[in-house]
Design a protein around this motif. Structure first.
Motif, PDB file in Angstrom:
ATOM      1  N   MET A  28     -13.243  26.767  -8.409  1.00  0.00           N
ATOM      2  CA  MET A  28     -12.316  27.747  -8.988  1.00  0.00           C
ATOM      3  C   MET A  28     -10.896  27.203  -9.068  1.00  0.00           C
ATOM      4  SD  MET A  28     -14.085  30.508  -9.599  1.00  0.00           S
ATOM      5  CE  MET A  28     -13.098  31.985  -9.576  1.00  0.00           C
ATOM      6  N   LYS A  29     -10.521  26.414  -8.049  1.00  0.00           N
ATOM      7  CA  LYS A  29      -9.168  25.852  -8.019  1.00  0.00           C
ATOM      8  C   LYS A  29      -9.272  24.397  -7.570  1.00  0.00           C
ATOM      9  CE  LYS A  29      -4.586  26.471  -5.984  1.00  0.00           C
ATOM     10  NZ  LYS A  29      -3.770  27.164  -4.972  1.00  0.00           N
ATOM     11  N   PRO A  30      -9.384  23.462  -8.512  1.00  0.00           N
ATOM     12  CA  PRO A  30      -9.588  22.059  -8.137  1.00  0.00           C
ATOM     13  C   PRO A  30      -8.496  21.499  -7.225  1.00  0.00           C
ATOM     14  CG  PRO A  30     -10.090  22.389 -10.450  1.00  0.00           C
ATOM     15  CD  PRO A  30      -9.475  23.675  -9.968  1.00  0.00           C
ATOM     16  N   SER A  31      -7.270  22.043  -7.332  1.00  0.00           N
ATOM     17  CA  SER A  31      -6.188  21.531  -6.477  1.00  0.00           C
ATOM     18  C   SER A  31      -6.050  22.354  -5.195  1.00  0.00           C
ATOM     19  CB  SER A  31      -4.871  21.568  -7.258  1.00  0.00           C
ATOM     20  OG  SER A  31      -4.586  22.916  -7.617  1.00  0.00           O
ATOM     21  N   ALA A  32      -7.145  22.973  -4.764  1.00  0.00           N
ATOM     22  CA  ALA A  32      -7.098  23.852  -3.583  1.00  0.00           C
ATOM     23  C   ALA A  32      -6.602  23.113  -2.339  1.00  0.00           C
ATOM     24  CB  ALA A  32      -8.494  24.408  -3.311  1.00  0.00           C
ATOM     25  N   VAL A  33      -5.883  23.852  -1.503  1.00  0.00           N
ATOM     26  CA  VAL A  33      -5.511  23.346  -0.175  1.00  0.00           C
ATOM     27  C   VAL A  33      -6.543  23.892   0.799  1.00  0.00           C
ATOM     28  CG1 VAL A  33      -3.765  23.301   1.635  1.00  0.00           C
ATOM     29  CG2 VAL A  33      -3.062  23.315  -0.793  1.00  0.00           C
ATOM     30  N   ASP A  59     -16.073  18.185  -7.148  1.00  0.00           N
ATOM     31  CA  ASP A  59     -15.092  17.117  -7.326  1.00  0.00           C
ATOM     32  C   ASP A  59     -13.878  17.428  -6.448  1.00  0.00           C
ATOM     33  OD1 ASP A  59     -13.300  15.246  -8.233  1.00  0.00           O
ATOM     34  OD2 ASP A  59     -12.941  16.241 -10.161  1.00  0.00           O
ATOM     35  N   PHE A  60     -13.589  16.536  -5.512  1.00  0.00           N
ATOM     36  CA  PHE A  60     -12.462  16.763  -4.594  1.00  0.00           C
ATOM     37  C   PHE A  60     -11.224  15.950  -4.988  1.00  0.00           C
ATOM     38  CE2 PHE A  60     -16.247  17.818  -2.112  1.00  0.00           C
ATOM     39  CZ  PHE A  60     -15.874  18.993  -1.472  1.00  0.00           C
ATOM     40  N   GLY A 105       1.060  26.614   1.435  1.00  0.00           N
ATOM     41  CA  GLY A 105       0.094  27.411   2.194  1.00  0.00           C
ATOM     42  C   GLY A 105      -1.336  26.960   1.936  1.00  0.00           C
ATOM     43  N   ILE A 106      -2.230  27.587   2.632  1.00  0.00           N
ATOM     44  CA  ILE A 106      -3.629  27.163   2.639  1.00  0.00           C
ATOM     45  C   ILE A 106      -4.462  28.162   1.824  1.00  0.00           C
ATOM     46  CG2 ILE A 106      -5.622  26.882   4.193  1.00  0.00           C
ATOM     47  CD1 ILE A 106      -3.433  26.049   6.347  1.00  0.00           C
ATOM     48  N   ASP A 107      -5.287  27.640   0.931  1.00  0.00           N
ATOM     49  CA  ASP A 107      -6.127  28.540   0.122  1.00  0.00           C
ATOM     50  C   ASP A 107      -7.334  29.041   0.908  1.00  0.00           C
ATOM     51  OD1 ASP A 107      -4.864  28.565  -2.546  1.00  0.00           O
ATOM     52  OD2 ASP A 107      -5.147  26.399  -2.392  1.00  0.00           O
TER      53      ASP A 107
END
Ligand code: PGA
Length: 254
Positions: free
Chosen positions: A26-31, A57-58, A125-127
């Motif tokens: 959903m959010k490839p650049s997730a934290v 894909d990370f 912040g952290i997702d």
């Protein structure tokens, strides 16, 4: 809190990996806030497998780990940096410079805590924060105490934590006495929390954390106040909750 029952550890790991991969899709650049310990290993293995099959894909993801032992370098097998490299990062395509773990060898641990707070803030912040839970209800290395510690801080490990982590060291006295851990505020500010609990030795911590009072004496109990917290537990870890509440379904929502 949403409590999801898994039949066993394999089921728990698959469900957890599903939630983590959904976050990254959903959010490839997730934290991603990540955790060490035995519990998340199965989820990491599942994610590695899906990654290797081309499904996750990370390459744009960022990770920030909860904690690190004081006095261990990232090259030492028992360090959490080493654990993450061996069990997850080296098998996926996350960029190494985007993986953060506190520096256990920092000459000035207080400055390292401040630096780590800055890193978390700088990431916005952290997702999704992944958590295990200690038999004493700790999250990260936030040990039971008189108050919830807010920010990244230096902590003296309790005897029960040192005993339970001694399995990773050659002898119990090699377990470090101190660690650097993310604080309760950073954890609580994560947009989503995913806590995993496996095994009967977690049953009482799970019961006390999610069905008892919110108290720093049981650090995970603060998660009752988070508005997007999912707990996945296998049947042995759920045993007390099942017994005390009579709950029989697969999902408990309150
Ligand atoms: P474990 O540790 O996953 O090895 O049981 C959890 C914790 O202490 O937070």
């Amino acid at each position: 809190m949403k409590l999801i029952a898994a039949k066993d550890y394999a089921g728990l790991s698959r469900k957890a990996a599903n939630i983590i991969s959904a976050q990254v899709i959903m959010k490839p650049s997730a934290v991603l806030g990540l955790a060490t310990g035995s519990t998340p290993l199965g989820a990491y293995r599942q994610l590695i497998d899906w990654h290797q099959k081309g499904d996750v894909d990370f390459s744009r993801a960022v990770s920030v780990n909860l904690d690190e032992y004081l006095g261990l370098s990232g090259a030492q097998e028992q360090s959490y940096r080493y654990f993450m490299d061996q069990n997850f990062f080296s098998h996926i395509n996350i960029r190494r410079e985007c993986t953060f773990v506190p520096d256990g060898l920092a000459g000035d641990p207080q400055a390292e805590c401040a630096r780590y707070n800055q890193i978390i803030r700088g990431l916005g912040g952290i997702d999704l924060q992944l958590l295990g839970i200690g038999g004493n209800g700790h999250i990260g290395f936030n040990e039971p105490g008189a108050a919830f510690e807010k920010e990244t801080h230096l902590v003296e490990l309790t005897e029960s934590t040192r005993r339970s982590n001694a399995r990773f060291f050659q002898s119990p006295d090699q377990v470090p006495t101190h660690a650097i851990t993310m604080g309760i505020r950073s954890i609580m500010q994560a947009k989503k929390i995913l806590l995993l609990a496996s095994g009967e030795n977690k049953a009482s911590a799970l019961w006390n954390s999610f069905f008892g009072p919110v108290t720093p004496g049981v650090p995970a109990s603060i998660l009752q106040l988070h508005n997007d917290c999912t707990v996945i537990a296998d049947e042995p870890a759920l045993s007390l909750i099942r017994k005390n509440t009579g709950w029989e379904d697969m999902v408990y929502d309150n």
